[in-house]
Design a protein around this motif. Structure first.
Motif, PDB file in Angstrom:
ATOM      1  N   ARG A 733      -5.596  41.087  13.159  1.00  0.00           N
ATOM      2  CA  ARG A 733      -6.705  41.385  12.260  1.00  0.00           C
ATOM      3  C   ARG A 733      -6.679  42.894  12.050  1.00  0.00           C
ATOM      4  O   ARG A 733      -6.598  43.658  13.024  1.00  0.00           O
ATOM      5  CB  ARG A 733      -8.014  40.960  12.911  1.00  0.00           C
ATOM      6  CG  ARG A 733      -9.239  41.237  12.054  1.00  0.00           C
ATOM      7  CD  ARG A 733     -10.477  40.613  12.651  1.00  0.00           C
ATOM      8  NE  ARG A 733     -10.857  41.288  13.884  1.00  0.00           N
ATOM      9  CZ  ARG A 733     -11.787  40.829  14.736  1.00  0.00           C
ATOM     10  NH1 ARG A 733     -12.382  39.680  14.498  1.00  0.00           N
ATOM     11  NH2 ARG A 733     -12.095  41.505  15.810  1.00  0.00           N
ATOM     12  N   VAL A 734      -6.697  43.292  10.798  1.00  0.00           N
ATOM     13  CA  VAL A 734      -6.719  44.728  10.515  1.00  0.00           C
ATOM     14  C   VAL A 734      -8.168  45.197  10.662  1.00  0.00           C
ATOM     15  O   VAL A 734      -9.059  44.646  10.038  1.00  0.00           O
ATOM     16  CB  VAL A 734      -6.181  45.014   9.100  1.00  0.00           C
ATOM     17  CG1 VAL A 734      -6.298  46.497   8.767  1.00  0.00           C
ATOM     18  CG2 VAL A 734      -4.725  44.564   9.003  1.00  0.00           C
ATOM     19  N   GLU A 735      -8.385  46.203  11.510  1.00  0.00           N
ATOM     20  CA  GLU A 735      -9.751  46.674  11.767  1.00  0.00           C
ATOM     21  C   GLU A 735     -10.094  47.866  10.872  1.00  0.00           C
ATOM     22  O   GLU A 735     -11.223  48.030  10.453  1.00  0.00           O
ATOM     23  CB  GLU A 735      -9.919  47.075  13.239  1.00  0.00           C
ATOM     24  CG  GLU A 735      -9.390  46.039  14.231  1.00  0.00           C
ATOM     25  CD  GLU A 735     -10.310  44.818  14.399  1.00  0.00           C
ATOM     26  OE1 GLU A 735     -11.361  44.782  13.740  1.00  0.00           O
ATOM     27  OE2 GLU A 735      -9.956  43.906  15.173  1.00  0.00           O
ATOM     28  N   ALA A 736      -9.082  48.698  10.613  1.00  0.00           N
ATOM     29  CA  ALA A 736      -9.299  49.841   9.730  1.00  0.00           C
ATOM     30  C   ALA A 736      -8.000  50.130   9.005  1.00  0.00           C
ATOM     31  O   ALA A 736      -6.915  50.103   9.607  1.00  0.00           O
ATOM     32  CB  ALA A 736      -9.727  51.063  10.540  1.00  0.00           C
ATOM     33  N   ALA A 737      -8.121  50.358   7.694  1.00  0.00           N
ATOM     34  CA  ALA A 737      -6.937  50.531   6.853  1.00  0.00           C
ATOM     35  C   ALA A 737      -6.064  51.684   7.335  1.00  0.00           C
ATOM     36  O   ALA A 737      -6.560  52.657   7.914  1.00  0.00           O
ATOM     37  CB  ALA A 737      -7.372  50.794   5.421  1.00  0.00           C
ATOM     38  N   PHE A 802      -5.291  54.209  11.793  1.00  0.00           N
ATOM     39  CA  PHE A 802      -4.990  52.791  11.563  1.00  0.00           C
ATOM     40  C   PHE A 802      -5.491  52.025  12.780  1.00  0.00           C
ATOM     41  O   PHE A 802      -5.309  52.482  13.910  1.00  0.00           O
ATOM     42  CB  PHE A 802      -3.474  52.591  11.400  1.00  0.00           C
ATOM     43  CG  PHE A 802      -3.028  51.154  11.254  1.00  0.00           C
ATOM     44  CD1 PHE A 802      -3.664  50.273  10.374  1.00  0.00           C
ATOM     45  CD2 PHE A 802      -1.955  50.664  12.009  1.00  0.00           C
ATOM     46  CE1 PHE A 802      -3.238  48.953  10.244  1.00  0.00           C
ATOM     47  CE2 PHE A 802      -1.523  49.347  11.876  1.00  0.00           C
ATOM     48  CZ  PHE A 802      -2.163  48.503  10.996  1.00  0.00           C
ATOM     49  N   SER A 803      -6.148  50.889  12.553  1.00  0.00           N
ATOM     50  CA  SER A 803      -6.596  50.066  13.690  1.00  0.00           C
ATOM     51  C   SER A 803      -6.270  48.602  13.438  1.00  0.00           C
ATOM     52  O   SER A 803      -6.527  48.084  12.349  1.00  0.00           O
ATOM     53  CB  SER A 803      -8.103  50.187  13.897  1.00  0.00           C
ATOM     54  OG  SER A 803      -8.441  51.504  14.214  1.00  0.00           O
ATOM     55  N   ILE A 804      -5.746  47.988  14.451  1.00  0.00           N
ATOM     56  CA  ILE A 804      -5.363  46.574  14.323  1.00  0.00           C
ATOM     57  C   ILE A 804      -5.552  45.895  15.680  1.00  0.00           C
ATOM     58  O   ILE A 804      -5.388  46.536  16.722  1.00  0.00           O
ATOM     59  CB  ILE A 804      -3.885  46.486  13.854  1.00  0.00           C
ATOM     60  CG1 ILE A 804      -3.470  45.051  13.556  1.00  0.00           C
ATOM     61  CG2 ILE A 804      -2.934  47.102  14.876  1.00  0.00           C
ATOM     62  CD1 ILE A 804      -2.098  44.959  12.879  1.00  0.00           C
ATOM     63  N   THR A 805      -5.942  44.621  15.644  1.00  0.00           N
ATOM     64  CA  THR A 805      -6.012  43.863  16.900  1.00  0.00           C
ATOM     65  C   THR A 805      -4.948  42.773  16.849  1.00  0.00           C
ATOM     66  O   THR A 805      -4.788  42.105  15.826  1.00  0.00           O
ATOM     67  CB  THR A 805      -7.403  43.226  17.093  1.00  0.00           C
ATOM     68  OG1 THR A 805      -8.374  44.276  17.108  1.00  0.00           O
ATOM     69  CG2 THR A 805      -7.485  42.454  18.398  1.00  0.00           C
ATOM     70  N   LEU A 806      -4.227  42.618  17.949  1.00  0.00           N
ATOM     71  CA  LEU A 806      -3.191  41.587  18.041  1.00  0.00           C
ATOM     72  C   LEU A 806      -3.627  40.537  19.053  1.00  0.00           C
ATOM     73  O   LEU A 806      -4.199  40.879  20.092  1.00  0.00           O
ATOM     74  CB  LEU A 806      -1.876  42.198  18.540  1.00  0.00           C
ATOM     75  CG  LEU A 806      -1.300  43.366  17.738  1.00  0.00           C
ATOM     76  CD1 LEU A 806      -0.110  43.967  18.494  1.00  0.00           C
ATOM     77  CD2 LEU A 806      -0.864  42.883  16.365  1.00  0.00           C
ATOM     78  N   THR A 807      -3.345  39.266  18.740  1.00  0.00           N
ATOM     79  CA  THR A 807      -3.603  38.240  19.765  1.00  0.00           C
ATOM     80  C   THR A 807      -2.345  37.453  20.106  1.00  0.00           C
ATOM     81  O   THR A 807      -2.330  36.695  21.062  1.00  0.00           O
ATOM     82  CB  THR A 807      -4.657  37.207  19.305  1.00  0.00           C
ATOM     83  OG1 THR A 807      -4.181  36.592  18.113  1.00  0.00           O
ATOM     84  CG2 THR A 807      -5.998  37.851  19.060  1.00  0.00           C
ATOM     85  N   GLU A 808      -1.312  37.624  19.303  1.00  0.00           N
ATOM     86  CA  GLU A 808      -0.129  36.810  19.563  1.00  0.00           C
ATOM     87  C   GLU A 808       1.107  37.479  18.981  1.00  0.00           C
ATOM     88  O   GLU A 808       1.107  37.903  17.832  1.00  0.00           O
ATOM     89  CB  GLU A 808      -0.333  35.449  18.887  1.00  0.00           C
ATOM     90  CG  GLU A 808       0.750  34.445  19.160  1.00  0.00           C
ATOM     91  CD  GLU A 808       0.455  33.095  18.491  1.00  0.00           C
ATOM     92  OE1 GLU A 808      -0.740  32.709  18.400  1.00  0.00           O
ATOM     93  OE2 GLU A 808       1.421  32.452  18.053  1.00  0.00           O
ATOM     94  N   LEU A 809       2.149  37.563  19.805  1.00  0.00           N
ATOM     95  CA  LEU A 809       3.438  38.084  19.342  1.00  0.00           C
ATOM     96  C   LEU A 809       4.524  37.233  19.972  1.00  0.00           C
ATOM     97  O   LEU A 809       4.647  37.195  21.196  1.00  0.00           O
ATOM     98  CB  LEU A 809       3.644  39.530  19.847  1.00  0.00           C
ATOM     99  CG  LEU A 809       2.853  40.650  19.206  1.00  0.00           C
ATOM    100  CD1 LEU A 809       3.145  41.957  19.941  1.00  0.00           C
ATOM    101  CD2 LEU A 809       3.255  40.785  17.742  1.00  0.00           C
ATOM    102  N   ARG A 810       5.287  36.543  19.163  1.00  0.00           N
ATOM    103  CA  ARG A 810       6.374  35.754  19.734  1.00  0.00           C
ATOM    104  C   ARG A 810       7.347  35.298  18.654  1.00  0.00           C
ATOM    105  O   ARG A 810       7.089  35.474  17.464  1.00  0.00           O
ATOM    106  CB  ARG A 810       5.840  34.538  20.477  1.00  0.00           C
ATOM    107  CG  ARG A 810       5.090  33.577  19.601  1.00  0.00           C
ATOM    108  CD  ARG A 810       4.329  32.604  20.476  1.00  0.00           C
ATOM    109  NE  ARG A 810       3.484  31.768  19.684  1.00  0.00           N
ATOM    110  CZ  ARG A 810       3.682  30.447  19.523  1.00  0.00           C
ATOM    111  NH1 ARG A 810       4.707  29.864  20.089  1.00  0.00           N
ATOM    112  NH2 ARG A 810       2.870  29.744  18.784  1.00  0.00           N
ATOM    113  N   LEU A 811       8.436  34.702  19.087  1.00  0.00           N
ATOM    114  CA  LEU A 811       9.402  34.144  18.140  1.00  0.00           C
ATOM    115  C   LEU A 811       9.207  32.639  18.063  1.00  0.00           C
ATOM    116  O   LEU A 811       8.969  32.001  19.075  1.00  0.00           O
ATOM    117  CB  LEU A 811      10.833  34.419  18.622  1.00  0.00           C
ATOM    118  CG  LEU A 811      11.303  35.857  18.644  1.00  0.00           C
ATOM    119  CD1 LEU A 811      12.762  35.905  19.117  1.00  0.00           C
ATOM    120  CD2 LEU A 811      11.199  36.474  17.257  1.00  0.00           C
ATOM    121  N   VAL A 812       9.306  32.109  16.869  1.00  0.00           N
ATOM    122  CA  VAL A 812       9.241  30.650  16.716  1.00  0.00           C
ATOM    123  C   VAL A 812      10.383  30.212  15.800  1.00  0.00           C
ATOM    124  O   VAL A 812      10.841  30.984  14.976  1.00  0.00           O
ATOM    125  CB  VAL A 812       7.915  30.175  16.075  1.00  0.00           C
ATOM    126  CG1 VAL A 812       6.727  30.507  16.946  1.00  0.00           C
ATOM    127  CG2 VAL A 812       7.746  30.777  14.689  1.00  0.00           C
TER     128      VAL A 812
END
Ligand code: BGC
Ligand code: BGC
Length: 823
Positions: A733-737, A802-812
């Motif tokens: 989710r982008v929190e700040a541009a 720049f602000s961003i929240t990550l909840t998932e990073l993986r390969l599929v």
């Protein structure tokens, strides 16, 4: 050379020098690594029995009438996910396939009629009467490697490892015949099977695709499977109705790679390559197998798709193969000097048909150019086309369709399911049966538990409905039964009962507990493992077995797996232990053997015997029976039966050295960095842990200036993941541009490149909007990353706020949805 070796001194130096002298007397392996010597190879008795003079004349006149474009087109195979039927007008390709994840409208659960319509849409264009076009049907391939397993409702046979345990060539032929009919019904005319690998190292993720680690079973099965699929071929005749083309794969030594690494290197002598790994090819060729797939892997550093000595001199020369050689999935692109879209070398080495799923267009243009300017000799091109046309004419149908096309009643036909059920029965290997726990009388009351108990997806493994075989529910197998369903039916027939229990708890005290568990589905390199220990250090299944045993309930373990694994603690915690491999859709075959009649007399005895050695330690393969230092827990050929029972003493629970399981694919999940991967921040970036729908599952990153966020770990090779079309998944989710451009890279160090501009991707969105982005790994390769030495599979860089929240990073595995980010 010798003096230097001697100078190294001591007995070792001398021994080495003598070895080298001796070796010099043999064909010189050392100097000509990867060079085969045809005279050492077996000849095939009657390789071209189906060759027919009239047909050859017809082929020659067809070739003479074709344009250069049409000839080049014949040598290229595209995947349905990456080509539209009308494109065949401009690019007259000779073949198509539906790869592991490809399906009509990207729906892997499409109706049979939709599959047939898909094939027909392409065949129709190929067969159009147009000026300057010779209508020739397409070869249309699919990985029907354990039945027509991509199709909902088809019969799913046990994977080859289970069939190897059955040691029943007659059964293999029946399976081939049934599979051919089901494939033909949906319009395909070709399967990429059988796999004739001799997997020597069970760390390999494709172990289950092989019948055995020893050549004898593979040699006995190759012919019957080719005959079952293709029927008997004869000169002057077309293929009989209900049959399809077979593929002997992967030529050669795919199961011989060092460490069992998929697509790796087999560092073995030519003698061993012939004695072990070639065992299935002469019988397959004698039985008329019309195609051979060149392996992704290498032999002493030389990749098979470029090995002329093996493809041209041995396979087509010495062994007399008259069919065509198909490459593997963009494998030609791995040759030095080649890319997926440009590779005269593979054709010149003997590949006749390029498998160019998404690269077909560029490959067509570049191959055409190479044929025009002579980099591909016309003679070679004509030979490739001749071999492909020969297979098409042998298949016979002038429109490319089997007479069975549209006869969907073949899918999951009762007769086919009966063959599959027999195959399940025959494949089961009884490792332990203390106190004659089995068979159980059918009047008994049992509980059935474990995550494999009522799970047809799990019991079917990879290459089922989709490539990896993940995410399949019981409802996806309308004709199949889970092992639990089969047990329940057998028990109810005798007045007994079965209770499905999620956690091993029970209401009424059972006469026995069946615990069904094992590996989760995987395919190809995604199944490569570092340790042979099933659930390192114990796990929920071991706890379940022990809990039941502690309550004094007789415990029957049914182990589902694509290979033998070190399971000594599990075997100790069970009274009976059955290796059921990956039985497929007919789970009832298990009950046929394990549940007896009302009085407990067996209805069927065990006939499965190990076709692979079972490991005695977690940290090494047990070796092989024909070699010294053979130390299995259960030897090749082992298997108890009711007729020949035995008691098993407690086994050692020392796994040897423990190694952490390799994790190349999961970086950040459930709020946790996944070992061995760690987050690393540099410059003006800060991180905080936040709740993003669950407790502390998000990581918020705030840039206040120049800075980078990176997932770092060991240097890894992600080439195969990219070749296999895996995609990086980011949930964010982008929190700040971002004030300035944001770069996303898969990086291999400062000079290594691979950054893509991800500013659009990470453009601001309405607050609280979570987005999931899939980016093909190959996008980073196109951007210049050397995927063979990746130090960070995910790096974000920007130079202002720049602000961003990550909840998932993986390969599929990509299901056809991923792309490169918009610029
Ligand atoms: C596999 C082959 C398969 C092909 C088409 C490749 O990745 O190695 O065994 O036939 O894909 O799906
Ligand atoms: C395809 C498979 C193929 C694999 C190559 C997957 O995306 O669906 O058919 O075998 O890539 O490694």
């Amino acid at each position: 050379m010798m003096p230097r070796l001697l100078r190294r001194g001591g007995r070792r130096g001398l021994a080495l020098a003598i070895f080298m002298l001796l070796d010099a007397a043999l064909p010189a392996f050392a100097e000509e690594a990867g060079t085969a010597h045809p005279e050492l190879w077996p000849k095939t008795a009657s390789p071209g029995a189906f060759i027919d003079a009239a047909r050859e004349t017809k082929i020659a006149s067809l070739i003479a009438s074709m344009t250069l474009e049409e000839k080049v087109g014949q040598t290229i195979q595209a995947d349905v996910s990456a080509i539209r039927p009308e494109e065949l007008r401009r690019y007259p390709l000779g073949a198509l396939l539906a790869g592991g994840n490809s399906a009509p409208g990207r729906n892997t659960h499409a109706e049979p009629a939709a599959w047939l319509a898909l094939v027909k849409a392409y065949q129709d264009v190929a067969m159009e009467a147009r000026a300057g076009h010779v209508p020739i049907p397409l070869l249309f391939g699919v990985d029907a490697v354990h039945g027509h397993s991509k199709i909902v409702g088809a019969t799913v046979f046990p994977h080859n490892i289970g069939l190897g345990a059955a040691r029943d060539p007659e059964l293999i032929r029946l399976i081939g015949e049934a599979t051919a009919k089901e494939v033909a019904a949906t319009g395909f005319n070709w399967t990429f099977a059988p796999t004739l690998a001799i997997p020597r190292d069970i760390h390999w993720g494709r172990t289950y695709e092989g019948y055995s680690e020893e050549p004898e079973i593979v040699a006995r099965y190759a012919g019957p499977m080719a005959l079952g699929l293709q029927g008997e071929l004869a000169a002057g005749q077309s293929m009989q109705a209900g049959h399809i083309l077979a593929t002997a794969k992967h030529f050669l030594g795919d199961g011989a790679t060092e460490g069992g690494v998929d697509q790796g290197d087999a560092r073995i002598s030519e003698h061993e390559l012939i004695r072990l790994h070639n065992a299935g090819y002469p019988p397959a060729i004698e039985s008329g197998a019309l195609s051979v797939m060149a392996s992704f892997s290498s032999w002493n550093g030389v990749k098979h798709s470029g090995n002329k000595t093996l493809l041209a001199d041995v396979l087509k020369g010495r062994m007399g193969f008259e069919g065509f050689v198909v490459g593997d999935w963009n494998a030609h692109g791995q040759l030095a000097g080649c890319t997926p879209t440009d590779c005269p070398r593979a054709l010149n080495a003997g590949v006749d048909l390029f498998m160019a799923p998404d690269s077909w267009k560029g490959l067509f243009e570049n191959t055409l150019a190479a044929a025009r300017d002579g980099r591909i000799p016309m003679e070679r091109l004509d030979d490739a086309v001749r071999r492909i046309l020969r297979a098409k004419l042998v298949f016979g149908a002038s429109d490319g369709f089997s007479p069975l096309a549209g006869q969907f009643e073949n899918l999951g036909a009762a007769a086919h399911r009966a063959i599959a059920r027999r195959a399940v029965r025959e494949s089961l290997v009884l490792l332990k049966n203390n106190g004659a726990t089995l068979p159980l009388r059918s009047s008994a009351h049992v509980i059935v538990t474990g995550d494999g108990a009522d799970n047809i997806g799990k019991q079917s493994g990879g290459w089922t409905l989709n490539w990896q075989g993940l995410g399949n529910a019981n409802a996806d197998f309308p004709n199949g039964q889970s092992i639990y369903t089969g047990l329940r039916a057998a028990l109810e027939a005798g007045g007994g009962s079965a209770e499905l229990s999620a956690d091993g708890e029970f209401r009424a005290r059972p006469d026995a507990a069946f615990v069904i568990f094992g590996e989760s589905p995987y395919a190809e390199f995604q199944g490569d493992i570092d340790t042979l220990e099933f659930e390192a250090g114990g796990g929920p299944n071991l706890a379940l077995l022990r809990k039941l045993k502690a309550k004094g309930v007789p415990v029957v373990a049914i182990f589902l797996s694509g290979r033998p694994l070190w399971t000594n603690p599990h075997i100790n915690a069970s009274d009976a232990f059955v290796a059921a491999w990956l039985p497929g859709s007919e789970g009832a075959g298990v009950a046929d053997v394990l549940i007896g009649d009302k009085d407990g007399r067996a209805r069927h005895d065990f006939r499965g015997r190990l076709s692979f050695s079972w490991p005695s330690r977690a940290d090494r393969v047990p070796g092989h029976q024909s070699e010294g230092n053979y130390a299995p827990q259960f030897a090749y050929g082992y298997g108890l039966s009711y007729a020949q029972p035995a008691e098993l003493a407690l086994l050692s629970e020392d796994p040897g050295a423990r190694r952490e399981a390799r994790n190349l694919e999961r970086y950040f999940l459930n709020g946790r960095e996944q070992a061995p991967w760690r987050f690393q921040l540099s410059g003006a970036v800060a991180q905080t842990t936040i709740d993003a729908g669950a407790q502390e599952n998000g990581r918020r990153l705030d840039w206040s200036g120049d800075g980078a966020f990176a997932v770092t770990g060991p240097v890894v090779d992600l080439t195969r993941q990219a070749n296999g079309d895996m995609a990086l998944v980011v949930r964010y989710r982008v929190e700040a541009a971002a004030a300035n451009p944001v770069l996303l890279s898969v990086s291999c160090g400062p000079q290594c490149g691979g950054a893509i501009d991800a500013s659009k991707l990470f453009a601001p969105s309405p607050k609280d909007e979570w987005r999931i982005e899939r980016i093909k790994l190959s996008c980073f390769r196109s951007a210049g990353a050397d995927l063979s030495r990746i130090a960070s599979p995910f790096t974000l860089t920007t130079s202002g706020r720049f602000s961003i929240t990550l909840t998932e990073l993986r390969l599929v595995p990509d299901e056809g949805h991923a792309d490169c980010p918009p610029r």
